[in-house]
Each structure stands twice: as structure tokens, then as C-alpha cells.
Write an enzyme that holds these catalytic residues in place. Structure first.
Site, short mmCIF file in Angstrom:
data_model
loop_
_atom_site.label_atom_id
_atom_site.label_comp_id
_atom_site.label_asym_id
_atom_site.label_seq_id
_atom_site.Cartn_x
_atom_site.Cartn_y
_atom_site.Cartn_z
N TYR A 1 -5.20 8.78 -78.61
CA TYR A 1 -5.62 7.83 -77.58
C TYR A 1 -5.77 8.55 -76.23
O TYR A 1 -6.78 8.43 -75.54
CB TYR A 1 -4.60 6.71 -77.48
N SER B 1 -6.21 6.11 -68.27
CA SER B 1 -4.86 5.78 -68.72
C SER B 1 -3.88 6.87 -68.36
O SER B 1 -4.22 8.07 -68.37
CB SER B 1 -4.86 5.57 -70.24
N GLU C 1 -1.84 7.92 -70.25
CA GLU C 1 -1.67 8.73 -71.45
C GLU C 1 -2.43 10.05 -71.37
O GLU C 1 -2.18 10.96 -72.16
CB GLU C 1 -2.12 7.95 -72.69
#
Length: 320
Positions: A146, A122, A124
Site C-alpha cells: 500500500y 498517505s 504509509e
């Protein structure tokens, strides 16, 4: 055709991937966590009950199936949820992915047959990025639970790659489709726009409207993962469009598609939906995926929003 195992098979990406692989004639298996999910899978996919935190169960399933390809898509899918449940997020999205890598590695060692793994990483993982746009060499420094869990899995993919396991890590930027649940802001916006247009009134409560994201079409991103799995060598790949839009841009496009020009009168900012920490802008440079995998995004931001709104309008039984 290959035997394939997909974790997270009932999610957006898992569903799209499973449908594609079944259509190709692959022998597709999916791992589901809840017993009730056993009855909601894609036709043609054999589902298996199990938990990513159960190392023995996952290892036994991989030994039994002897898959050619494993797509590690399972895990916590919400940044907001990860703030509320950081330990669970780390266990499932971080350690759970490594459980899959270890099972694939053990099966490969036992049989002498290559197992190809794709990790759904991701954007992120980059947190507050040290460069814009981000590419595969951008520093990994997550700013939420996350992202931290995904960062651990992403870095462990490289560790297993160094041990001889084919692990491609696709660093996926935001990607959407009508399969997104309404817990995701994009689907919340498109379904909200459809309902407000149908009712002629209503208010949609959202968080930070200024956050900018690189949004793409989910089937395109699934295509990138399949290409990565079948490439000659395993590597890391940023999968993104290279263009950003704000949440406000998404709202405006969705409401306009639904027939509402004055979207601001139907939207309010609710502090309850504002994350504790939120990167302002994330945008990816997917030139490596383009050059090595022959991949590119095929659906524009405007078309993506339009498809989602049209779907939600159709669900209400009203003309688009």
C-alpha cells in the site's frame, strides 16, 4: 462555482468531500468502479462509471468535464488487502493516480485552462520513518505494498508539478469517522464496543494493540485537501494532529464510552490480524499546513472516538 471531479467518491473521504462541495454549489462529478455504486452516491453528484486502470476512459471523462479541480482519492484503501493483492494495489493506487495526473495535464494542455489536482497521499509512504515526528522532508521508504503504491503516486505528483500541472499532495495520517467500514480497525473497535455493551457480553478479536498512530477526524482532513486545492501554489502537506495513541488506547476509550471499564476481558489478540510488517509509531508534523493553508485539527482523539461509538450505539437502537 467550479466543476469538480472526485475519484473514490463513494469512500469515506469522497463522501465527505462531495457533500461539502455540493453544499458550496459546485458542479460535482464522481468516478465509480462498480455499476451498483451508481445508485448510492451523494445527492447532487453526477456519477460516472469507470476504472482508474483505464487510461483512455479516464482521459475522455476529464476532457468531457473540463474540471477546475480534481481530487484523486480512488484506490485500494486497506494495507491488509494490499499484502494479499500487491499487483492490483500498484495498478490502482499507483498507476491509477498517475492516469488521473496525465488526464488533467492533457486537458490543461489542450484547453489552456488550469486544472488543479489534489493527490490523497498517505503516511504509509514513510514506512519506518527516519525521524519523529515526520514532515514533508522525511525520507520516503515504504514497508508495505500500500505504502509503495502511494509513494509512487506521491513522487509522480512532484514530477507533474515540475511540468506545470498544479498537483498538491496531502500526506494524510489516519483519519476516521462513522463512515469507515468495519474492515478498518477503528470502526471494528467502536462497533464491537457498542455490540458488546448492548449484549452485556462478547469478545473482540484484534491484531497488534501496541501500534501507535496519529488519529484525526476525517472532515478536518478533507478540509485540508480543499485548502490545498485552492492555495496559490501546489506543494506537499503533512496532514496530522501531532499526537499519537496506541490501538489499546483506542479500545479503552471506545469501551469506556460504551459504558465498559474492564475492556481487557472483552478483547483478544488474534495472530490472523497481525500484519507481516507494521510500523510501530507514526506521528506527523503539520506545521506547514498550518502556516501555509491555515489548517488545524479541530477534533480531539477522545471526541473522535466518542462520536464513532455514539453513532454505533445509535445504530443498535440503544441510548448512549
Amino acid at each position: 462555482m467550479p466543476t469538480v471531479l472526485i475519484t473514490g467518491v463513494t469512500g469515506q473521504d469522497g463522501t465527505i468531500l462531495a457533500e461539502r462541495l455540493v453544499a458550496e454549489g459546485a458542479d460535482v462529478h464522481g468516478l465509480v468502479r462498480l455499476r451498483e455504486e451508481l445508485s448510492v452516491g451523494v445527492p447532487g453528484v453526477e456519477l460516472h462509471l469507470g476504472d482508474l486502470t483505464g487510461r483512455d476512459a479516464v482521459g475522455g471523462l476529464v476532457r468531457e468535464l473540463a474540471p477546475d479541480e480534481v481530487y484523486s482519492l480512488g484506490g485500494i484503501s486497506s494495507v491488509g488487502f494490499s499484502w494479499e493483492h500487491p499487483v492490483l494495489t500498484g495498478a490502482v493506487s499507483g498507476l491509477g493516480a498517475v492516469t488521473v495526473f496525465e488526464a488533467a495535464y492533457a486537458a490543461q494542455q489542450a484547453t489552456g485552462r488550469d486544472v488543479r489536482v489534489v493527490q490523497a497521499s498517505s503516511a504509509e509512504i514513510f514506512g519506518e520513518p527516519d525521524r519523529t515526528p515526520q514532515d514533508e522532508s522525511t525520507s520516503v521508504r515504504p514497508i508495505n505494498p500500500y505504502g509503495a503504491a502511494k509513494a509512487y503516486a506521491h513522487q509522480m505528483a512532484a514530477v507533474y508539478r515540475s511540468r506545470g500541472l498544479f498537483v498538491a499532495s496531502c500526506i494524510l495520517y489516519n483519519h476516521e469517522s462513522p463512515l469507515r467500514p468495519e474492515a478498518f480497525v477503528t470502526r471494528k473497535i467502536t462497533s464491537g464496543a457498542a455490540r458488546i455493551a448492548a449484549a452485556g457480553a462478547g469478545v473482540l478479536s484484534l491484531g497488534n494493540l501496541d501500534a501507535r498512530r496519529d488519529w484525526g477526524w476525517a472532515p478536518d482532513y478533507v478540509d485540508a485537501m480543499v485548502r490545498a486545492a485552492r492555495h496559490d501554489t501546489a506543494s506537499d502537506y503533512v496532514v496530522a494532529t501531532g499526537r499519537t495513541h496506541s490501538v489499546a488506547d483506542f479500545v479503552e476509550a471506545a469501551f469506556r464510552r460504551a459504558g465498559i471499564e474492564d475492556w481487557r476481558s472483552h478483547v483478544q489478540v488474534d495472530p490472523a490480524f497481525v500484519r507481516p510488517v507494521d510500523a510501530y509509531e507514526m506521528v506527523g508534523n503539520a506545521s506547514k499546513a498550518r502556516d501555509e493553508l491555515g489548517w488545524e485539527a479541530t477534533v480531539t482523539f477522545e471526541e473522535l472516538v466518542a462520536r464513532m461509538v455514539d453513532h454505533d450505539v445509535a445504530l443498535l437502537g440503544t441510548p448512549s
